[in-house]
Write a protein that holds these residues in place. Sequence first.
Motif, PDB file in Angstrom:
ATOM      1  N   ILE A   1     -12.743 -10.583 -15.101  1.00 55.40           N
ATOM      2  CA  ILE A   1     -13.936  -9.889 -14.192  1.00 55.40           C
ATOM      3  C   ILE A   1     -13.190  -9.947 -12.953  1.00 55.40           C
ATOM      4  CG2 ILE A   1     -15.743 -10.413 -15.991  1.00 55.40           C
ATOM      5  CD1 ILE A   1     -16.457 -13.145 -14.088  1.00 55.40           C
ATOM      6  N   VAL A   2     -13.850  -8.956 -12.007  1.00 53.32           N
ATOM      7  CA  VAL A   2     -13.323  -9.036 -10.523  1.00 53.32           C
ATOM      8  C   VAL A   2     -14.453  -8.927  -9.773  1.00 53.32           C
ATOM      9  CG1 VAL A   2     -12.015  -8.093  -8.729  1.00 53.32           C
ATOM     10  CG2 VAL A   2     -10.904  -8.154 -11.157  1.00 53.32           C
ATOM     11  N   HIS A   3     -14.621  -9.807  -8.634  1.00 55.01           N
ATOM     12  CA  HIS A   3     -15.920  -9.752  -7.704  1.00 55.01           C
ATOM     13  C   HIS A   3     -15.313  -9.122  -6.591  1.00 55.01           C
ATOM     14  CE1 HIS A   3     -18.963 -12.392  -9.823  1.00 55.01           C
ATOM     15  NE2 HIS A   3     -17.837 -12.711 -10.464  1.00 55.01           N
ATOM     16  N   ALA A   4     -15.617  -7.984  -5.872  1.00 52.53           N
ATOM     17  CA  ALA A   4     -15.198  -7.251  -5.001  1.00 52.53           C
ATOM     18  C   ALA A   4     -16.281  -6.744  -4.043  1.00 52.53           C
ATOM     19  CB  ALA A   4     -14.311  -6.371  -5.352  1.00 52.53           C
ATOM     20  N   ASP A   5     -16.284  -6.314  -2.918  1.00 56.10           N
ATOM     21  CA  ASP A   5     -17.089  -5.565  -2.104  1.00 56.10           C
ATOM     22  C   ASP A   5     -17.194  -4.049  -2.504  1.00 56.10           C
ATOM     23  OD1 ASP A   5     -17.547  -7.563  -0.503  1.00 56.10           O
ATOM     24  OD2 ASP A   5     -15.826  -7.005   0.962  1.00 56.10           O
ATOM     25  N   PRO A   6     -18.303  -3.420  -2.502  1.00 57.45           N
ATOM     26  CA  PRO A   6     -18.455  -2.123  -3.005  1.00 57.45           C
ATOM     27  C   PRO A   6     -17.506  -1.150  -2.595  1.00 57.45           C
ATOM     28  CG  PRO A   6     -20.533  -3.219  -2.456  1.00 57.45           C
ATOM     29  CD  PRO A   6     -19.602  -3.936  -2.091  1.00 57.45           C
ATOM     30  N   ASP A   7     -17.161  -1.382  -1.301  1.00 56.66           N
ATOM     31  CA  ASP A   7     -16.350  -0.529  -0.562  1.00 56.66           C
ATOM     32  C   ASP A   7     -14.664  -0.619  -1.131  1.00 56.66           C
ATOM     33  OD1 ASP A   7     -18.104   0.227   1.226  1.00 56.66           O
ATOM     34  OD2 ASP A   7     -17.405  -1.165   2.745  1.00 56.66           O
ATOM     35  N   ALA A   8     -14.488  -1.757  -1.720  1.00 60.99           N
ATOM     36  CA  ALA A   8     -13.093  -1.957  -2.480  1.00 60.99           C
ATOM     37  C   ALA A   8     -13.043  -1.645  -4.017  1.00 60.99           C
ATOM     38  CB  ALA A   8     -12.672  -3.373  -2.349  1.00 60.99           C
ATOM     39  N   GLU A   9     -14.234  -1.231  -4.357  1.00 62.69           N
ATOM     40  CA  GLU A   9     -14.057  -0.653  -5.983  1.00 62.69           C
ATOM     41  C   GLU A   9     -13.314   0.510  -6.197  1.00 62.69           C
ATOM     42  OE1 GLU A   9     -18.169  -0.487  -7.377  1.00 62.69           O
ATOM     43  OE2 GLU A   9     -18.354  -2.298  -6.930  1.00 62.69           O
ATOM     44  N   ASP A  10     -13.359   1.386  -5.726  1.00 65.99           N
ATOM     45  CA  ASP A  10     -12.704   2.769  -5.792  1.00 65.99           C
ATOM     46  C   ASP A  10     -11.082   2.338  -5.620  1.00 65.99           C
ATOM     47  OD1 ASP A  10     -14.616   4.000  -6.265  1.00 65.99           O
ATOM     48  OD2 ASP A  10     -14.907   5.017  -4.110  1.00 65.99           O
TER      49      ASP A  10
END
Length: 553
Positions: free
Chosen positions: A385-394
């Motif tokens: 599982i990876v926690h990331a900002d929405p802007d980094a998802e793509d």
Amino acid sequence: KRATIATLKCLGAPRALMFRIYLLQVIVLALAGIAIGLAAGAALPLLAANALTAVVPIRLAGAIFPLPLATAALFGLLTALVFSIWSVARACEIPPAELFRSLVTAPGGWPHPAYMAATGSLAAALVALVIATASDARFAAWFVAGSIGAMVAFRLAALGIAAAAARIRHVRRPAMRLALAGLCRPGAATGSVVLSLGLGLSMLVTVATIEGNLSRQISEELPRDAPAFFFVDIQPQQIEPFLDIVAEVPGVERSEQMPMLRGRITAINDVPAAEADIAPDAHWVLRGDRGITWAAEAPAHNPVIAGEWWEADYRGEMLVSLDAQVADGLGLTIGDTITVNILGRPFTATIANTRQIDWQSLAINFVLVFSPGILESAPRMHISIVHADPDAEDLLERRVTDRFANITSVRVRAAIKTVAALIDNVGYAVSLTTVITLISGTLVLASAIAAGRRRRIHDSIVLKVFGATRGDIVAAYILEYGLLGLVTAVIAAITGSVTGWAVVTWLLRINWTPEPLAVIVTTLIGTAITMGAGLVGTWRTMGQSTAPWLRNE
């Protein structure tokens, strides 16, 4: 029909004949209603298939299924008989003189014991049908108990309203005195209104409360701690370069990974799983394969609540850590054994401890966590599982899938939005069913008002003779039905809120938040419906001339 029954009995019609006549009328009307309901129920899914496919992501089978239709017909017939035999039999038991005095005092009494026994037997058959046709018999039994309890509670509430109205004295306004008297007078519609309308309103509050809390949990609370991605099918040789890619993407906060195998529970304390005595809420663990893992240290987000975790360098006999709720459902305690089939080979492990798992955390949670050593050499994959900002998802998804075509990425936020939308749609459907129930309650209210029309006309004529104006009588009716609707809505709001709280906290096990808007709207709807139906039902009595009625009496 009381006056007609009294007339026929005076002319010599026996009780049994009267019962057969009116029960036959009920059955004919019930069969007509059942036929209409079956036709509509069978046709609507076919007609609305395209529209429903856009709402619910499954394809509807364009066919007519005889068994559900037969079950629905049986439900309708049993319901009609259960709720009509008692009333018809009691009316046929009442002496004609008492029926003719019904304008002054409401007929009372009990039906013949044979009819009471028949009603009880049919009610038991209806309950048995509800439980037998349910996918979860225990849940259905609780539903039946709750329904009976709600009916009793609202009936007692009606008696309480009437008793409270009778005790209120020294009211100066004549309209208020008439309104209070109308709530407790013989033959008042208080019982019917509180029961029928109260059930529908309380159901509306319950559905709104559950749907609101569930939607808030999924759309607001879950995304706060939810990871951005689940990555599955990561091969052992890919885990290091995968973690390097994740670390290089700007906006990634943290990541976790664990090895994973799949296995099926086949025996509990050497008893085949299919033959073990298991609680209904634990059956899901035995359906198909479960994800399993091994770990030297206890997961930080799964506190151990019973037993002890093994040493980090443990290499002894196979031990397992089990979810506490699952252990309770399977009837397992520390020291018991569980057998799991992994890659076609059975492994029996001793339960060393149980953990408390918060499934809403969306962390990497496993029902079964084994001690290290034996499973480490088995073919496996990893999950991360990876926690990331929405802007980094793509960017993160593109880099991972470009490098490793076999790795599957699951966007958690998108999945949460999909589930939230599905729950909203289901909530709309259940709310529509509730509105139909509410409409049925309104029809019962209208029927109760229509049944007392002659008594209302009689009362208004007497009031006019003593100088009351049409405005005085209308004001009394507005106050009477307004008070009745308001009290019924308040009781329904409390009942629905308590029921919703119980479902949310005990069954769904999520945080409870009150829904004041649902309570306020329900209160207004209940008051408006009761006042509107009362005024519509009694407005015609206002225009009755006094002289013809006095001459007739």
